[in-house]
Write a protein that holds these residues in place. Structure first.
Motif, PDB file in Angstrom:
ATOM      1  N   VAL A 125     -37.236  48.191 -79.781  1.00  0.00           N
ATOM      2  CA  VAL A 125     -38.703  48.148 -79.855  1.00  0.00           C
ATOM      3  C   VAL A 125     -39.222  47.957 -81.282  1.00  0.00           C
ATOM      4  N   PRO A 126     -38.760  48.731 -82.277  1.00  0.00           N
ATOM      5  CA  PRO A 126     -39.340  48.555 -83.614  1.00  0.00           C
ATOM      6  C   PRO A 126     -38.921  47.261 -84.321  1.00  0.00           C
ATOM      7  N   THR A 127     -37.971  46.530 -83.765  1.00  0.00           N
ATOM      8  CA  THR A 127     -37.441  45.353 -84.453  1.00  0.00           C
ATOM      9  C   THR A 127     -37.982  44.032 -83.921  1.00  0.00           C
ATOM     10  N   VAL A 128     -38.807  44.065 -82.890  1.00  0.00           N
ATOM     11  CA  VAL A 128     -39.262  42.830 -82.253  1.00  0.00           C
ATOM     12  C   VAL A 128     -40.781  42.697 -82.349  1.00  0.00           C
ATOM     13  N   PRO A 129     -41.310  41.486 -82.103  1.00  0.00           N
ATOM     14  CA  PRO A 129     -42.768  41.309 -82.100  1.00  0.00           C
ATOM     15  C   PRO A 129     -43.431  42.166 -81.012  1.00  0.00           C
ATOM     16  N   ARG A 130     -44.738  42.347 -81.151  1.00  0.00           N
ATOM     17  CA  ARG A 130     -45.486  43.248 -80.258  1.00  0.00           C
ATOM     18  C   ARG A 130     -45.327  42.924 -78.781  1.00  0.00           C
ATOM     19  N   HIS A 131     -45.431  41.648 -78.431  1.00  0.00           N
ATOM     20  CA  HIS A 131     -45.344  41.324 -77.000  1.00  0.00           C
ATOM     21  C   HIS A 131     -43.979  41.683 -76.426  1.00  0.00           C
ATOM     22  N   ARG A 132     -42.943  41.539 -77.233  1.00  0.00           N
ATOM     23  CA  ARG A 132     -41.609  41.934 -76.778  1.00  0.00           C
ATOM     24  C   ARG A 132     -41.460  43.449 -76.788  1.00  0.00           C
ATOM     25  N   ALA A 133     -42.068  44.107 -77.757  1.00  0.00           N
ATOM     26  CA  ALA A 133     -41.994  45.568 -77.838  1.00  0.00           C
ATOM     27  C   ALA A 133     -42.605  46.201 -76.600  1.00  0.00           C
ATOM     28  N   GLY A 134     -43.740  45.674 -76.143  1.00  0.00           N
ATOM     29  CA  GLY A 134     -44.360  46.201 -74.927  1.00  0.00           C
ATOM     30  C   GLY A 134     -43.462  46.033 -73.716  1.00  0.00           C
ATOM     31  N   MET A 135     -42.836  44.866 -73.608  1.00  0.00           N
ATOM     32  CA  MET A 135     -41.930  44.613 -72.490  1.00  0.00           C
ATOM     33  C   MET A 135     -40.728  45.553 -72.558  1.00  0.00           C
ATOM     34  N   LEU A 136     -40.158  45.724 -73.741  1.00  0.00           N
ATOM     35  CA  LEU A 136     -38.993  46.599 -73.883  1.00  0.00           C
ATOM     36  C   LEU A 136     -39.362  48.059 -73.639  1.00  0.00           C
ATOM     37  N   GLY A 137     -40.553  48.460 -74.062  1.00  0.00           N
ATOM     38  CA  GLY A 137     -41.008  49.818 -73.778  1.00  0.00           C
ATOM     39  C   GLY A 137     -41.129  50.064 -72.287  1.00  0.00           C
ATOM     40  N   SER A 138     -41.617  49.063 -71.567  1.00  0.00           N
ATOM     41  CA  SER A 138     -41.729  49.184 -70.112  1.00  0.00           C
ATOM     42  C   SER A 138     -40.358  49.285 -69.458  1.00  0.00           C
ATOM     43  N   VAL A 139     -39.408  48.488 -69.941  1.00  0.00           N
ATOM     44  CA  VAL A 139     -38.047  48.535 -69.389  1.00  0.00           C
ATOM     45  C   VAL A 139     -37.431  49.912 -69.652  1.00  0.00           C
ATOM     46  N   ALA A 140     -37.582  50.410 -70.869  1.00  0.00           N
ATOM     47  CA  ALA A 140     -37.021  51.733 -71.211  1.00  0.00           C
ATOM     48  C   ALA A 140     -37.645  52.826 -70.347  1.00  0.00           C
ATOM     49  N   ALA A 141     -38.964  52.781 -70.183  1.00  0.00           N
ATOM     50  CA  ALA A 141     -39.646  53.798 -69.373  1.00  0.00           C
ATOM     51  C   ALA A 141     -39.213  53.720 -67.913  1.00  0.00           C
ATOM     52  N   CYS A 142     -39.052  52.516 -67.419  1.00  0.00           N
ATOM     53  CA  CYS A 142     -38.620  52.355 -66.027  1.00  0.00           C
ATOM     54  C   CYS A 142     -37.206  52.908 -65.840  1.00  0.00           C
ATOM     55  N   CYS A 143     -36.320  52.626 -66.794  1.00  0.00           N
ATOM     56  CA  CYS A 143     -34.954  53.154 -66.687  1.00  0.00           C
ATOM     57  C   CYS A 143     -34.963  54.685 -66.677  1.00  0.00           C
ATOM     58  N   ALA A 144     -35.822  55.275 -67.494  1.00  0.00           N
ATOM     59  CA  ALA A 144     -35.923  56.735 -67.522  1.00  0.00           C
ATOM     60  C   ALA A 144     -36.412  57.268 -66.177  1.00  0.00           C
ATOM     61  N   SER A 145     -37.392  56.598 -65.581  1.00  0.00           N
ATOM     62  CA  SER A 145     -37.912  57.074 -64.302  1.00  0.00           C
ATOM     63  C   SER A 145     -36.903  56.831 -63.176  1.00  0.00           C
ATOM     64  N   LEU A 146     -36.115  55.768 -63.276  1.00  0.00           N
ATOM     65  CA  LEU A 146     -35.097  55.515 -62.248  1.00  0.00           C
ATOM     66  C   LEU A 146     -34.018  56.594 -62.267  1.00  0.00           C
ATOM     67  N   ARG A 147     -33.726  57.104 -63.432  1.00  0.00           N
ATOM     68  CA  ARG A 147     -32.750  58.197 -63.520  1.00  0.00           C
ATOM     69  C   ARG A 147     -33.258  59.411 -62.759  1.00  0.00           C
ATOM     70  N   VAL A 148     -34.549  59.665 -62.839  1.00  0.00           N
ATOM     71  CA  VAL A 148     -35.150  60.793 -62.107  1.00  0.00           C
ATOM     72  C   VAL A 148     -35.023  60.568 -60.598  1.00  0.00           C
ATOM     73  N   VAL A 149     -35.191  59.343 -60.162  1.00  0.00           N
ATOM     74  CA  VAL A 149     -35.061  59.018 -58.735  1.00  0.00           C
ATOM     75  C   VAL A 149     -33.644  59.328 -58.252  1.00  0.00           C
ATOM     76  N   LEU A 150     -32.677  59.094 -59.095  1.00  0.00           N
ATOM     77  CA  LEU A 150     -31.278  59.292 -58.693  1.00  0.00           C
ATOM     78  C   LEU A 150     -30.838  60.748 -58.713  1.00  0.00           C
ATOM     79  N   THR A 151     -31.516  61.578 -59.480  1.00  0.00           N
ATOM     80  CA  THR A 151     -31.036  62.963 -59.609  1.00  0.00           C
ATOM     81  C   THR A 151     -31.848  63.904 -58.738  1.00  0.00           C
TER      82      THR A 151
END
Length: 151
Positions: A125-151
């Protein structure tokens, strides 16, 4: 004394020197690989693992299918951004990963894969342009929430 003809020849020769020099220069180095390409490949691999787990372990099939659907969407979005930034030179599509072996504790393996994906996306996230940072933040947040679904 320099004749007119000799002066023209020298002028023509002087004009050719930069052209010849430009032809012998080395081409510029290719750009480094897009860091999002690795994340797209990881998302495809995670989706394949989740699909295999859903087939092999019916008790967690619904949750694993949700993970597979989300990671497949991540792979599509990330690959679309990679292709937008650096259009592919060939028309060959990316190959889906081979069907992975399902580990005995598939849920733990899937949680580990999601944890790794979340960290990789968040670290970029801190190494890419803003539009990519937003996309990567969404991917990271989704992965975190998917872990909750599995546990």
């Amino acid at each position: 004394m320099v004749t007119r003809r000799a002066a023209l020849r020298l002028g023509a020769l002087a004009a050719l020197v930069p052209v010849v020099a430009a032809c012998t220069e080395e081409p510029p180095a290719p750009p480094p690989p897009d860091p999002l390409a690795d994340l797209a490949a990881k998302a495809r691999a995670d989706a394949a693992l989740a699909t295999a787990i859903a087939s092999a372990q019916p008790a967690v099939a619904a949750a694993a299918q949700e993970v597979a659907a989300a990671r497949t969407e991540h792979a599509k979005v990330l690959q679309a951004e990679v292709d937008r930034a650096r259009p592919p030179v060939s028309s060959s599509a990316t190959k889906p990963p081979a069907a992975p072996d399902v580990p005995a504790d598939g849920v733990a393996a899937l949680v580990d894969a999601l944890t790794t994906a979340e960290k990789q996306a968040a670290d970029l996230v801190p190494t890419v342009p803003r539009h990519r940072a937003g996309m990567l933040g969404s991917v990271a947040a989704c992965c975190a929430s998917l872990r909750v679904v599995l546990t």
